[in-house]
Design an enzyme around this catalytic site. Sequence first.
Site, PDB file in Angstrom:
ATOM      1  N   HIS A 173       1.493  -4.962   2.883  1.00  0.00           N
ATOM      2  CA  HIS A 173       2.031  -3.651   3.136  1.00  0.00           C
ATOM      3  C   HIS A 173       0.773  -2.693   3.929  1.00  0.00           C
ATOM      4  CE1 HIS A 173       4.287   0.211   1.896  1.00  0.00           C
ATOM      5  NE2 HIS A 173       2.953   0.633   2.002  1.00  0.00           N
ATOM      6  N   GLU A 174      -0.346  -2.612   3.299  1.00  0.00           N
ATOM      7  CA  GLU A 174      -1.368  -1.901   3.922  1.00  0.00           C
ATOM      8  C   GLU A 174      -2.029  -2.426   5.497  1.00  0.00           C
ATOM      9  OE1 GLU A 174      -1.948   0.889   2.524  1.00  0.00           O
ATOM     10  OE2 GLU A 174      -0.663   0.222   0.941  1.00  0.00           O
TER      11      GLU A 174
ATOM     12  N   HIS B 121       0.126  -0.848   7.833  1.00  0.00           N
ATOM     13  CA  HIS B 121      -0.402   0.473   8.278  1.00  0.00           C
ATOM     14  C   HIS B 121      -1.460   0.371   9.271  1.00  0.00           C
ATOM     15  CE1 HIS B 121       2.147   2.917   5.622  1.00  0.00           C
ATOM     16  NE2 HIS B 121       1.675   2.511   4.616  1.00  0.00           N
TER      17      HIS B 121
ATOM     18  N   ASP C 168       5.055   4.558   5.987  1.00  0.00           N
ATOM     19  CA  ASP C 168       5.929   4.263   4.808  1.00  0.00           C
ATOM     20  C   ASP C 168       7.420   4.722   5.015  1.00  0.00           C
ATOM     21  OD1 ASP C 168       3.934   3.095   3.113  1.00  0.00           O
ATOM     22  OD2 ASP C 168       2.997   5.056   2.541  1.00  0.00           O
TER      23      ASP C 168
END
Length: 816
Positions: free
Chosen positions: A155-156, A159, A166
């Site tokens: 998830h990170e 980014h 998000d």
Amino acid sequence: MVLCLTVILFLTLHLPPGMKSSMVNLINNGYDGIVIAINPSVPEDEKLIQNIKEMVTEASTYLFHATKRRVYFRNVSILIPVTWKSKTEYLMPKQESYDQAEVIVANPYLKYRDDPYTLQYGRCGEKGQYIHFTPNFLLTNNLPIYGSRGRAFVHEWAHLRWGIFDEYNGDQPFYISRRNTIEATRCSTHITGINVIFKKCQGGSCITRPCRRDSQTGLYEAKCTFIPEKSQTAKESIMFMQSLHSVTEFCTEKTHNTEAPNLQNKMCNGKSTWDVIMNSSDFQNTSPMTEMNPPTHPTFSLLKSEQRVVCLVLDKSGSMSSEDRLFRMNQAAELYLIQVIEKGSLVGMVTFDSVAEIRNNLTKITDDNVYKNITANLPQEADGGTSICRGLKAGFQAIIQSHQSTSGSEIILLTDGEDDEIHLCIEEVKQSGVIIHTIALGPSAAKELETLSDMTGGHRFYANKDINGLTNAFSRISSRSGSITQQTIQLESKALAITGKKWVNGTVPVDSTIGNDTFFVVTWTIKKPEILLQDPKGKKYKTSDFKEDKLNIRSARLRIPGIAETGTWTYSLLNNHASSQILTVTVTTQARSPTTPPVTATAHMSQNTAHYPSPVIVYAQVSQGFLPVLGINVTAIIETEDGHEVTLELWDNGAGADTVKNDGIYSRYFTDYRGNGRYSLKVHAQARNNMARLSLRQPQNKALYIPGYIENGKIILNPPRPEVKDDLAKAEIEDFNRLTSGGSFTVSGAPPSGNQPSVLPPNKIIDLEAKFKEYHIHVSWTAPGNVLDKGKGTGEPGGFPSMGSHRVYLFSYVKT
């Protein structure tokens, strides 16, 4: 009631990624060169290393399938802090460092939450700065809250690497859909759950009731919470809730929820995360692999440096005699050796013209006598041609002769001369593994100079005619270890043109987070001035207290004994000479305590090269530890090769170039090009009148904290997250000054004067809001400028107010 309000705003800007250098490469579907760095303040713990390895290994497989067999993690380096014990399996770092790592492991200041997050403040599709995991997150079981650590890492990573955002919104958790239903802000809408209010909770169970609709907003009442079903069939999306077992994919164009009021839709104009990922440079020439699983587990290297190794490589060619360049170089180099380079480091010095000479082999900095021995060898005469390659090779030799490896060592290369033979040693520089910081002095410095810093992960600077540009550059080349006690902080760097026999006064605030190793330095161009300095308690220091260097480099220095007094220091300078001269004041200090981080400011441009008329963005981050500092004045000064300066007030208002309001990232578009060549950036952050405060809000771009799940029709709660009152008034901090260099960037294609035509439209409005209040609608937004975020727009009679001001309109409607 029938109401239709349509606002169409359009602006597309394609800006390259941010300036933080990265060693990560994607080769044959595998990521190499990822650095995970542990902060020196983290206690030694073997379990931490083991859990990092397990997290990355799991993440590699999850990432492989999430990207439809396109990428995985092949090689990862874990940077062990110098504070941990040395072991035989630890290798020496090459160009890896804490301040350039993709992932940092550190305790937050004011320890209260462990949400993993990514510092990300660029445009859609631009890389982030770093991922932050806390040791507590890596050492405790967070499975019910964030899902597995491997999933949270992916998830990170999305980014950080691909610049996506998000798909939830903690500030606006619900919205009204086109079907006039209230929906939880999520992607995709196939994720099921219930919306409840918690009435009374005890242990792991709660009494709940259905959420009621607010008649004013049309949405659910405050504190209504979306609780997902534990068992789902939806496969997307990783950027909403990667913790759900069924979620293994990113939202595509088919499954993306364009209605959700989340940051992904706001920043990427409604594009799905998968569309943005596929447009990234990583995927332009990457095809899916035929293997059904990653071809290999990640390999890990454990790296630990013993000490910092720095060699100054200084130009003393004939051109250095003009405009006092040799004097200014020596003044700045002396400041670096005495005030910036941390104790315990190994420092050497080389000078060069058409040939090179080793002035000092590596010497360990232990006390003031060592500083004096090195500064005594600063060059006193300028003569000859310019051979940068010979200077670099002598720097390599100085390091090797002292039984150190060039790999991981640093060279500070300063030159003002033209040299068209840098390409002859490029391959040797690559093989050396050295980090080269370059300082171009004056407009004639070799045009290929920055190639050396760009390819080795070093800083790049440009300095013009006064000493401040050089001292700012040297002050920026501080410790790369992540230790707050080794960082030099610049409080002041000011050049003052003073007429004959005149006094000038100034003040410098010293806040309570700093005060160790505080130096006041005064330089002059003709004659030593009279100096008066007074601390906040009235103690005075006179000219005789300032030590003048024996090399006669027109510099006098006072080291404040012990800890500098907190409060406002006042200085006065008298130009004793009959003619006008330039006096400068430089103040540096360090953290007062190893447990309380000082307020720091860092700055950079959004890219190293700019092509007229495309804009670039100035970024400045002001923080204490990891907490943003709000309510301050941040000013950028950008200087061209001909000495022309542009001053920009930077904003943290969530409009224009600024991605998120009140996140401590101050930014502004820069479009005032004036000719081609090198431009330098410095940033001044200033807190006055007790207006500064810390933000205790959680950062954007983080893994979602899941309050609980529905299993077999029952709500099973997770432990509540630690509550932090978002009372910014209680997080006030003292007045302070910070000054930092943001390095240099290069401009091409620009007209020679500053009178270029306006070819850029107003910036995009991204904070438009409409709220119902009885029979009125309040519509508000932050006004754009006429050119991006500059000047006044012309979208209404009389024009918009100046960029950055908040605009509110009131509409009335008739209920039918």
